[in-house]
Design an enzyme around this catalytic site. Sequence first.
Site, PDB file in Angstrom:
ATOM      1  N   GLN A  94      25.365  44.658  36.460  1.00 25.68           N
ATOM      2  CA  GLN A  94      25.832  43.425  37.088  1.00 25.68           C
ATOM      3  C   GLN A  94      25.092  42.203  36.554  1.00 25.68           C
ATOM      4  O   GLN A  94      25.663  41.117  36.448  1.00 25.68           O
ATOM      5  CB  GLN A  94      25.693  43.522  38.608  1.00 25.68           C
ATOM      6  CG  GLN A  94      26.620  44.552  39.237  1.00 25.68           C
ATOM      7  CD  GLN A  94      28.070  44.352  38.840  1.00 25.68           C
ATOM      8  OE1 GLN A  94      28.686  43.351  39.177  1.00 25.68           O
ATOM      9  NE2 GLN A  94      28.633  45.318  38.113  1.00 25.68           N
ATOM     10  N   HIS A 105      26.739  40.196  33.748  1.00 26.27           N
ATOM     11  CA  HIS A 105      27.839  39.263  33.972  1.00 26.27           C
ATOM     12  C   HIS A 105      27.445  37.811  33.722  1.00 26.27           C
ATOM     13  O   HIS A 105      28.208  37.038  33.142  1.00 26.27           O
ATOM     14  CB  HIS A 105      28.323  39.361  35.421  1.00 26.27           C
ATOM     15  CG  HIS A 105      29.417  40.353  35.646  1.00 26.27           C
ATOM     16  ND1 HIS A 105      30.703  40.158  35.205  1.00 26.27           N
ATOM     17  CD2 HIS A 105      29.409  41.549  36.269  1.00 26.27           C
ATOM     18  CE1 HIS A 105      31.449  41.198  35.549  1.00 26.27           C
ATOM     19  NE2 HIS A 105      30.696  42.057  36.193  1.00 26.27           N
ATOM     20  N   GLU A 138      27.812  41.728  47.759  1.00 30.87           N
ATOM     21  CA  GLU A 138      29.165  41.915  47.207  1.00 30.87           C
ATOM     22  C   GLU A 138      29.383  43.404  46.906  1.00 30.87           C
ATOM     23  O   GLU A 138      30.387  43.993  47.292  1.00 30.87           O
ATOM     24  CB  GLU A 138      29.302  41.087  45.938  1.00 30.87           C
ATOM     25  CG  GLU A 138      30.637  41.248  45.241  1.00 30.87           C
ATOM     26  CD  GLU A 138      30.656  40.573  43.879  1.00 30.87           C
ATOM     27  OE1 GLU A 138      31.766  40.356  43.362  1.00 30.87           O
ATOM     28  OE2 GLU A 138      29.586  40.270  43.325  1.00 30.87           O
ATOM     29  N   HIS A 139      28.446  43.994  46.177  1.00 34.75           N
ATOM     30  CA  HIS A 139      28.474  45.429  45.869  1.00 34.75           C
ATOM     31  C   HIS A 139      27.205  46.058  46.436  1.00 34.75           C
ATOM     32  O   HIS A 139      26.106  45.601  46.128  1.00 34.75           O
ATOM     33  CB  HIS A 139      28.477  45.682  44.358  1.00 34.75           C
ATOM     34  CG  HIS A 139      29.491  44.911  43.584  1.00 34.75           C
ATOM     35  ND1 HIS A 139      29.203  43.708  42.968  1.00 34.75           N
ATOM     36  CD2 HIS A 139      30.790  45.176  43.316  1.00 34.75           C
ATOM     37  CE1 HIS A 139      30.289  43.263  42.341  1.00 34.75           C
ATOM     38  NE2 HIS A 139      31.268  44.130  42.539  1.00 34.75           N
ATOM     39  N   ASP A 156      34.548  48.163  39.263  1.00 32.48           N
ATOM     40  CA  ASP A 156      34.942  47.010  38.448  1.00 32.48           C
ATOM     41  C   ASP A 156      36.240  47.257  37.693  1.00 32.48           C
ATOM     42  O   ASP A 156      36.966  46.316  37.369  1.00 32.48           O
ATOM     43  CB  ASP A 156      33.839  46.674  37.441  1.00 32.48           C
ATOM     44  CG  ASP A 156      32.676  45.935  38.065  1.00 32.48           C
ATOM     45  OD1 ASP A 156      32.851  45.378  39.164  1.00 32.48           O
ATOM     46  OD2 ASP A 156      31.583  45.922  37.459  1.00 32.48           O
ATOM     47  N   HIS A 167      56.395  21.128  79.670  1.00 32.27           N
ATOM     48  CA  HIS A 167      56.361  22.503  79.185  1.00 32.27           C
ATOM     49  C   HIS A 167      56.993  23.443  80.214  1.00 32.27           C
ATOM     50  O   HIS A 167      57.799  24.311  79.881  1.00 32.27           O
ATOM     51  CB  HIS A 167      54.916  22.938  78.915  1.00 32.27           C
ATOM     52  CG  HIS A 167      54.341  22.431  77.641  1.00 32.27           C
ATOM     53  ND1 HIS A 167      54.229  21.096  77.355  1.00 32.27           N
ATOM     54  CD2 HIS A 167      53.838  23.092  76.552  1.00 32.27           C
ATOM     55  CE1 HIS A 167      53.678  20.937  76.165  1.00 32.27           C
ATOM     56  NE2 HIS A 167      53.433  22.147  75.653  1.00 32.27           N
TER      57      HIS A 167
END
Length: 458
Positions: free
Chosen positions: A263, A266, A332-333, A366, A425
């Site tokens: 990761q 990235h 996230e992961h 992924d 109403h």
Amino acid sequence: MIRTIDLRGRDLAAEDLTAIVPRAPFDVAAAARVVAPVIDDVAARGADALAEYSERFDHVVPDSFRVPAAAIADAVAGLDPELRAAFEVAIDRRRRVAAAEGGDRSTVVELAPGARVGQRMIPVSRVGLYVPGGLAPLSSSVLMNVVPAQVAGVDRIAVASPPQRDFGGLPHPAVLAVCGLLGVDEVYAVGGAQAIAMFAHGVPGLCERVDLVTGPGNIYVVAAKRLLRGQVGIDAEAGPTEIAVLADDSAEPAHVAADLISQAEHDPLAGAVLITDAPALADSVAAELESRVAAAKHAERIATALGGPQSAMVLVDDLAAGIAVADAYAAEHLEIQTRDAASVAARIRNAGAIFVGAWSPVSLGDYAAGSTHVLPTAGCACHSSGLNVRTFLKAVHVIDYDRSGLAEIADAVVTFAEAEDLPAHGAAVSARFDLALVEGARVDGARVDGAGVEEDPR
């Protein structure tokens, strides 16, 4: 290379842990000030503005911002057979999982005779899917966006990805090829904030505006999505990728190090966090990182990510403390590399996706696990989900009462309306009935029963 945060012996509340866990600096507000003029300019000048920003940011202006269908077909035809097979496996698995995510979950509830409320799950009509093209051409993001949109039943799908100078101003061929395999032929060679603005506002003669924009991007893409939220629907404000590994002394150091590096590859802002109650494992992982990063293709990028404030090894007293840190981080992961990993995973509350055991690395998700890789970042997994079929669906209630169904509940509606000082109403209900015949309807302070009107006991 990677710092250590020692939480052993410290009794910390959840809010303290949230403040301590590593996090990358990600100032969307500052980026929003940069992209606001871009958004306004695209809205005002359309394709002329796209050309200016394409030249400035991508250093190439495509011959046509909408990618010709022939270029997509050529990209498919030019695929290496092995790569095409990999794409098709990933698409198939993501489609099969997406089909199980719920698609059309329309329901009808009969609350009483003649009183029915249904919920229809209706796909949005048109979506714009953004596929990044910066440090890595994320062709995988094409299928992660398109497949659930198709399964949801979205009629019109458009994809935008930055033009690449190395490919004549077209998006990366792998991106185009996956679009072609999925049957998407409305593709634009437009990147960054200007792509989001194009989708949100539309560009006359080029691109019709969309109802929803999804997909990850850099901080300027995120800022554009924030500024345009309300003008258009968005999925999330996704920041740099992140991985957390919760591990005990049963974990294999080489596996943990390889996954942290995967990761970090990235982005220099990517976060990589090891949470463990085993100091010896942390030492072994650190040694593995030193040797593996040095041999990596993107060593400089990886080293920057691992050495940044967003990455760390977090030492805890025991597994329960590790779970608390993982929930505070809301990765996230999140990988679970412990004994009885499945039971530990079941105790996790906050994560975008959970990868269970030594044979479920994040890299699998992924590409080809079948799960989504468009996931909440920056701690947003405590309240948000990853991109899935439901992202592209609207829940619409359908209220279907007949005369008897409304009569039964009319008194309660009128009473509620009066309590809110909204008598019109209530009148919209009572006006539908013959007061002499409808039992239980309240009108202008009087109650009607089978015998006629009697004074309100209030």
